[in-house]
Design an enzyme around this catalytic site. Structure first.
Site, PDB file in Angstrom:
ATOM      1  CB  CYS A  19     -10.278 -56.716 -34.269  1.00 56.58           C
ATOM      2  SG  CYS A  19      -8.986 -57.266 -35.404  1.00 56.58           S
ATOM      3  CG  ASP A 137     -10.027 -62.429 -29.714  1.00 51.13           C
ATOM      4  OD1 ASP A 137      -9.803 -63.087 -30.739  1.00 51.13           O
ATOM      5  OD2 ASP A 137      -9.148 -61.924 -28.996  1.00 51.13           O
TER       6      ASP A 137
END
Ligand code: 4NP
Length: 169
Positions: A19, A137
């Protein structure tokens, strides 16, 4: 030459998640896949599960407390120290799973020519038409975002493992 990921014979595969910050989504993904692998009795298929970020913003930090909370609430142990992706990762892992399209683009840009990793959105393992394939996110939002991430990661992990066991991952 690119080596195709394989689960045939004694070849265990290695998996990494990526990520942006490596404190919210990808440490959660690592923990969820490890837990599901054990629950589904498929530990013989996987060698290593790890995670990292495209950025080094949080290198050395533990997982975000909201990731720890949601994992703990679901009985999933989480334990990781944040780090940034490095070039050797593209030869160490058979699969590198991106959480969102930006992670995917960054990884594709970085990947050394001829290295072995297969880079994919983890959402490629979504079998629920109502579920978003992108793991957004959650860092700047509330606890709902972490709850959604967990649900997605649990579903994608179980689909991935099912296909890995069937030889169709
Ligand atoms: P992650 O979330 O990529 O899921 O770990 C984030 C964590 C930190 C930041 C952004 C996203 N940050 O900008 O510090």
């Amino acid at each position: 030459m690119t080596r195709e990921p394989s689960n045939s014979g004694d070849n265990k595969i290695s998996v990494a998640f990526c990520c942006l910050g490596n404190i919210c989504r990808s440490p959660m993904a690592e923990a969820v896949l490890r837990h599901a692998t054990s629950e589904m009795n498929l530990s013989h298929l996987i060698n290593e599960i790890d995670s990292f970020g495209t950025s080094g913003f949080h290198s050395g930090d533990g997982p975000d407390r909201r990731t720890v909370q949601i994992c703990r609430a679901n009985g999933v142990p989480v334990n990781h120290v944040s780090r940034q992706v490095q070039l050797s990762d593209f030869d160490r892992f058979d699969y590198i799973f991106a959480m969102d399209r930006e992670n995917l683009e960054d990884l594709n840009y970085m990947q050394p020519r001829g290295s072995k990793s297969k880079i994919m959105l983890f959402g490629a393992y979504c079998e629920d038409a109502k579920m978003d394939k992108i793991i957004s996110d959650p860092y700047y939002g509330g606890p709902d975002g972490f709850q959604s991430s967990f649900r997605q990661l649990d579903h994608f992990s179980r689909t991935f493992l099912k296909r890995l066991a069937a030889g169709t991952a």
